[in-house]
Write a protein that holds these residues in place. Structure first.
Motif, PDB file in Angstrom:
ATOM      1  N   SER A 111       0.827  -1.214   0.000  1.00 60.69           N
ATOM      2  CA  SER A 111       0.000   0.000   0.000  1.00 60.69           C
ATOM      3  C   SER A 111       0.859   1.262   0.000  1.00 60.69           C
ATOM      4  O   SER A 111       2.043   1.243   0.356  1.00 60.69           O
ATOM      5  N   PHE A 154      -6.172  -7.675  -0.661  1.00 61.05           N
ATOM      6  CA  PHE A 154      -7.374  -7.002  -1.153  1.00 61.05           C
ATOM      7  C   PHE A 154      -6.968  -5.670  -1.771  1.00 61.05           C
ATOM      8  O   PHE A 154      -6.685  -4.705  -1.051  1.00 61.05           O
ATOM      9  N   PRO A 155      -6.887  -5.594  -3.121  1.00 63.26           N
ATOM     10  CA  PRO A 155      -6.504  -4.330  -3.770  1.00 63.26           C
ATOM     11  C   PRO A 155      -7.543  -3.253  -3.510  1.00 63.26           C
ATOM     12  O   PRO A 155      -8.743  -3.508  -3.551  1.00 63.26           O
ATOM     13  N   SER A 156      -7.071  -2.064  -3.236  1.00 61.56           N
ATOM     14  CA  SER A 156      -7.981  -0.955  -2.948  1.00 61.56           C
ATOM     15  C   SER A 156      -7.316   0.354  -3.356  1.00 61.56           C
ATOM     16  O   SER A 156      -6.106   0.534  -3.166  1.00 61.56           O
ATOM     17  N   GLY A 157      -8.091   1.252  -3.923  1.00 61.01           N
ATOM     18  CA  GLY A 157      -7.573   2.559  -4.316  1.00 61.01           C
ATOM     19  C   GLY A 157      -8.428   3.678  -3.747  1.00 61.01           C
ATOM     20  O   GLY A 157      -9.638   3.514  -3.550  1.00 61.01           O
ATOM     21  N   TRP A 158      -7.798   4.805  -3.479  1.00 62.09           N
ATOM     22  CA  TRP A 158      -8.475   5.948  -2.881  1.00 62.09           C
ATOM     23  C   TRP A 158      -8.128   7.191  -3.709  1.00 62.09           C
ATOM     24  O   TRP A 158      -6.958   7.565  -3.810  1.00 62.09           O
ATOM     25  N   SER A 216      -2.760   4.186  -3.228  1.00 63.68           N
ATOM     26  CA  SER A 216      -2.893   2.747  -2.996  1.00 63.68           C
ATOM     27  C   SER A 216      -3.279   2.481  -1.549  1.00 63.68           C
ATOM     28  O   SER A 216      -2.523   2.779  -0.626  1.00 63.68           O
ATOM     29  N   ASN A 217      -4.459   1.917  -1.377  1.00 63.62           N
ATOM     30  CA  ASN A 217      -4.994   1.644  -0.046  1.00 63.62           C
ATOM     31  C   ASN A 217      -5.122   0.124   0.172  1.00 63.62           C
ATOM     32  O   ASN A 217      -5.998  -0.341   0.884  1.00 63.62           O
ATOM     33  N   ASN A 218      -4.208  -0.643  -0.453  1.00 63.94           N
ATOM     34  CA  ASN A 218      -4.292  -2.106  -0.411  1.00 63.94           C
ATOM     35  C   ASN A 218      -4.297  -2.637   1.019  1.00 63.94           C
ATOM     36  O   ASN A 218      -3.555  -2.153   1.881  1.00 63.94           O
ATOM     37  N   LEU A 219      -5.127  -3.659   1.232  1.00 66.92           N
ATOM     38  CA  LEU A 219      -5.262  -4.262   2.550  1.00 66.92           C
ATOM     39  C   LEU A 219      -4.827  -5.724   2.515  1.00 66.92           C
ATOM     40  O   LEU A 219      -4.893  -6.374   1.483  1.00 66.92           O
TER      41      LEU A 219
END
Length: 226
Positions: A111, A154-158, A216-219
Motif C-alpha cells: 500500500s 485485497f486491492p484498494s484505491g483511494w 494505494s490503499n491495499n489491505l
C-alpha cells in the motif's frame, strides 16, 4: 459487524449468535446500538457491549478469571492503536474455540501507506501517534507465536486528487486523515505541505488514472487458525 452477522445467519439459518463488542469510543457504541435497534432480522442474535479498549477488556477478563471461547474474532483496522500488539494478538488468539478463526485486516506492505510511513515519514507531522505497522509486521508476530495463518490481499484505491487542489474542503479533510492532524493544511509549514504532496505523487504511493491521482490503499486480510 452486522454484514458479517447476516452472512453467518444465511449460512447457518436458525443458529443462535452471541456477539460481544469491544469498543472504547462511546459514539461508535451508540451508533452500533442504533443500527441493531433498527434491524428486524436479528432475533437470534444477542449483544454484549464492552465500552473498553482491548487491553482493558483483557484485564477485566483476567480479573474475573473468565476465559470465554469464541468461534470467530475480528480485529479490523484496529491494531495501529493498541499498546502491545504481540500480547493483544496472543490474548485474543487464546480466546478462540476449537476450529475458531481470528481475522486481522491491516494495511498491506504494497500500500501507499507503507511507503509513506517507511520512506516518507519525514513528510508527516510529529503530532500523529500510533503504530506504523503493516501486514508483514503482523505476520512476523504470528510466526513468533507459532500459529497457522493465511494472507489474502485485497486491492484498494483511494482517489486523493482533491488533496492537490488549493482550498478544496474535501482535500483538506483527506490531508487531515493522511497525517492524523486536524487542519493540517492550515497549520503545517509550507515546506512540509509541499514535501507531503510530492511524496503522495510518487509511484510507490499512488498511480494516475484518467487524470486522477489514486492512492494505494491495499489491505491484507490475515486469517489465523485456532
Amino acid at each position: 459487524d452486522l454484514k458479517m452477522i447476516r452472512i453467518l445467519q444465511a449460512v447457518h439459518p436458525g443458529v443462535l449468535i452471541d456477539n460481544e463488542i469491544v469498543e472504547p469510543n462511546p459514539q461508535h457504541v451508540a451508533a452500533y446500538k442504533e443500527l441493531v435497534n433498527q434491524a428486524p432480522d436479528l432475533q437470534n442474535v444477542s449483544f454484549i457491549w464492552h465500552q473498553l479498549t482491548s487491553s482493558e477488556y483483557e484485564q477485566q477478563m483476567k480479573e474475573k478469571g473468565a476465559h470465554k471461547k469464541f468461534d470467530f474474532i475480528h480485529m479490523i483496522q484496529m491494531l495501529y492503536r493498541v499498546e502491545d500488539i504481540p500480547n493483544t494478538i496472543k490474548f485474543f488468539h487464546s480466546c478462540l474455540d476449537h476450529h475458531g478463526k481470528l481475522l486481522i485486516i491491516i494495511l498491506s506492505d504494497s500500500s501507499g501507506w507503507a511507503s509513506l510511513w517507511k520512506k516518507y515519514r519525514h513528510c508527516l507531522p510529529s503530532t500523529d501517534s500510533g503504530h506504523y505497522i503493516t501486514s508483514n509486521g503482523i505476520t512476523d508476530v504470528l510466526k513468533r507465536l507459532g500459529v497457522e495463518y493465511q494472507v489474502y490481499e485485497f486491492p484498494s484505491g483511494w482517489d486523493i486528487t482533491e488533496c492537490f487542489i488549493e482550498g478544496d474542503p474535501v482535500g483538506g479533510l483527506m490531508m487531515d486523515f493522511l497525517t492524523g492532524t486536524k487542519n493540517f493544511l492550515d497549520t503545517a509549514p509550507l515546506g512540509l505541505r509541499r514535501q507531503l504532496q510530492e511524496a503522495l505523487c510518487q509511484p510507490e504511493c499512488s498511480s494516475r488514472k484518467d487524470g486522477r491521482i489514486i492512492f494505494s490503499n491495499n489491505l491484507s486480510m490475515i486469517v489465523v487458525e485456532s
